[in-house]
Design an enzyme around this catalytic site. Structure first.
Site, short mmCIF file in Angstrom:
data_model
loop_
_atom_site.label_atom_id
_atom_site.label_comp_id
_atom_site.label_asym_id
_atom_site.label_seq_id
_atom_site.Cartn_x
_atom_site.Cartn_y
_atom_site.Cartn_z
N SER A 265 -8.28 0.51 2.58
CA SER A 265 -7.35 0.78 1.37
C SER A 265 -8.16 1.09 0.22
O SER A 265 -9.09 2.03 0.31
CB SER A 265 -6.44 -0.44 1.34
OG SER A 265 -5.10 0.11 0.68
N HIS A 406 -0.07 -0.76 7.14
CA HIS A 406 -1.10 -0.66 6.45
C HIS A 406 -2.07 -1.93 6.62
O HIS A 406 -1.62 -2.83 5.76
CB HIS A 406 -0.69 -0.38 4.98
CG HIS A 406 -1.62 -0.17 4.00
ND1 HIS A 406 -2.43 0.92 3.94
CD2 HIS A 406 -1.93 -1.12 3.06
CE1 HIS A 406 -3.18 0.70 2.86
NE2 HIS A 406 -3.14 -0.54 2.36
C1 GCU Z 1 -1.75 0.29 -3.51
C2 GCU Z 1 -2.29 1.18 -3.94
C3 GCU Z 1 -3.25 2.19 -3.02
C4 GCU Z 1 -4.10 1.07 -2.33
C5 GCU Z 1 -3.52 -0.28 -1.82
C6 GCU Z 1 -4.40 -1.15 -1.34
O1 GCU Z 1 -0.59 0.28 -2.60
O2 GCU Z 1 -1.27 2.38 -4.42
O3 GCU Z 1 -3.47 3.30 -3.51
O4 GCU Z 1 -4.97 1.99 -1.36
O5 GCU Z 1 -2.92 -0.70 -2.96
O6 GCU Z 1 -5.51 -1.25 -1.79
O7 GCU Z 1 -4.05 -2.00 -0.52
#
Ligand code: GCU
Length: 426
Positions: A265, A406
């Site tokens: 992420s 995710h």
């Molecule tokens: C949020 C953000 C993402 C990121 C994510 C994370 O959802 O919008 O861009 O990758 O956090 O780091 O878990």
């Protein structure tokens, strides 16, 4: 008009105003706009890159500068590190591993408290070990159920898993992220793991820079006003990864020629930016990195430039805000970030339910990076269409779409370990 009608009207107008300011998010493939990707092989002076020398000597430095100036922001030059091994346990994890903890800081700079690295070495095989290096979200103590890891000491945001009280993690948060790290599997496959809590480098909130590396490295300290092309938090975390690599190069237990940098992420965005800049990272792995990571910005599918800049104004540099709602004007797109890793092996992973990160945009970016790998005679993905779920593909560029959410799972790690085995010839 009665007073309560007036109140309702004011609320209604405020709602309309707020709604109209909220970035629109598209999840409909049919509504992805037409776009033209910038050509990674075309220099700013329109000359075409012909071979690997021209890529390495001319185009790669040019592209890096654009990403620095317009997207992530320029970090200061490399400063020497100092370090201290603070603990060693030859019998960690029920005898399976050697655990080391090391504090790494910048020589002569006592404004930054430094970062604590946790290292697990496998007991099987011989040193020096190939190694996965990654920043973690919830503290070193969260990556394994090991009562002896030092608990992270810096600011931490509250999280669903719990165990963080008044912005500090407690004993209850030990092992809270173990699922995402799969330490046993990594060790069983003969790899070492080195990890650092990203909040040691800079706490992740708007204004957090005052308490981390960016203030500590600036002459004006907390009074610094950053120029639009100076580093944001992602650049600061990536700088931390490179300093971590400086340490690993000095550790005789680690095979510094076989270090894979990995991140999930926002830390996947960070791993990519670190890997793009620092050629010592032999493999670069992006897990669900999405917008500002492996996903093409021009698709405007899921998270957009505007959405990310509004929610996380501290991640990118000031210049990047110019592109809110204007993705077509960004002089680069993320396939070029991936291309900067060539000819080193790169792995991009997405998750099927993680539409916010635009899995297809991640695949297409990897696909569009292939042409640069080809300059080096390296085969990239080896497929033209996005593969079905749970079907890893690729040679020098690996890709899979894992079924699910995710996060990072054992399935993801299995693929990364297989990929590393292949490229590290194990
Ligand atoms: C949020 C953000 C993402 C990121 C994510 C994370 O959802 O919008 O861009 O990758 O956090 O780091 O878990």
């Amino acid at each position: 008009m009665k007073i309560n009608h007036l109140v309702i009207l004011v609320f209604f107008c405020a709602e309309v105003l707020l709604f109209s300011q909220k970035p629109m998010i598209n999840y409909d493939e049919g509504k992805v706009p037409q776009y033209v990707l910038p050509d990674p092989l075309k220099m700013e002076n329109e000359a075409l890159v012909k071979d690997e020398q021209m890529w390495m000597k001319k185009r790669r430095p040019e592209l890096l500068k654009i990403f620095e100036k317009e997207v992530y922001g320029k970090a200061p030059s490399k400063k020497p590190i100092a370090y201290k091994v603070t603990s060693i346990d030859a019998n960690a994890l029920a005898g399976k591993a050697i655990r080391k903890e090391v504090t790494i800081w910048l020589k002569g700079n006592n404004k930054w408290q430094g970062m604590n690295m946790l290292i697990y070495l496998p007991k099987k095989g011989n040193k020096p070990y190939p190694t996965f290096l990654g920043l973690n979200f919830l503290g070193n103590h969260s990556v394994a159920n090991d009562p002896w890891i030092t608990i992270a000491q810096r600011w931490m945001r509250g999280n669903k898993i719990g165990g963080v009280i008044s912005s500090r993690p407690t004993e209850a948060s030990r092992g809270s992220d173990a699922e995402r790290w799969q330490v046993d599997m990594i060790l069983d496959r003969g790899y070492a793991l080195a990890t650092i809590y990203y909040g040691d480098i800079e706490p992740d909130f708007d204004g957090g820079w005052r308490y981390g590396l960016r203030a500590a490295m600036s002459r004006k300290g907390t009074n610094t006003v950053f120029k639009p092309d100076q580093w944001g938090a992602i650049s600061a975390w990536a700088y931390g990864l490179s300093r971590a690599m400086d340490y690993l190069e000095q550790d005789p237990d680690i095979d510094a020629k076989k270090v894979a940098v990995i991140g999930h992420s926002r830390l996947g965005k960070t791993a990519l930016w670190a890997g793009a800049q620092d050629e010592r990272f032999a493999i670069v792995i992006s897990n669900d990195s999405g917008e500002g990571g492996a996903a093409l910005a021009r698709r405007r599918f899921g998270e957009t430039t505007e959405a990310i800049n509004k929610s996380f104004p501290h991640w990118f540099c000031g210049n990047f805000k110019k592109y809110n709602g204007k993705e077509d004007l960004i002089p680069v797109d993320q396939h070029e970030l991936l291309a900067l890793i060539a000819p080193r092996p790169l792995y991009v992973a997405s998750a099927s339910e993680d539409l916010w990160a635009d899995p297809k945009g991640e695949f297409l970016a990897a696909k569009a990076a292939e042409q640069v790998y080809k300059l080096f005679g390296k085969e990239g993905l080896g497929v033209d269409e996005m593969p079905p779920v749970n079907t890893p593909v690729g040679n020098f560029i690996g890709y899979h779409l894992r079924q699910g959410k995710h996060t990072v799972t054992a399935f993801d790690w299995e693929q990364y370990l297989n990929f590393a085995d292949r490229h590290f010839k194990r």
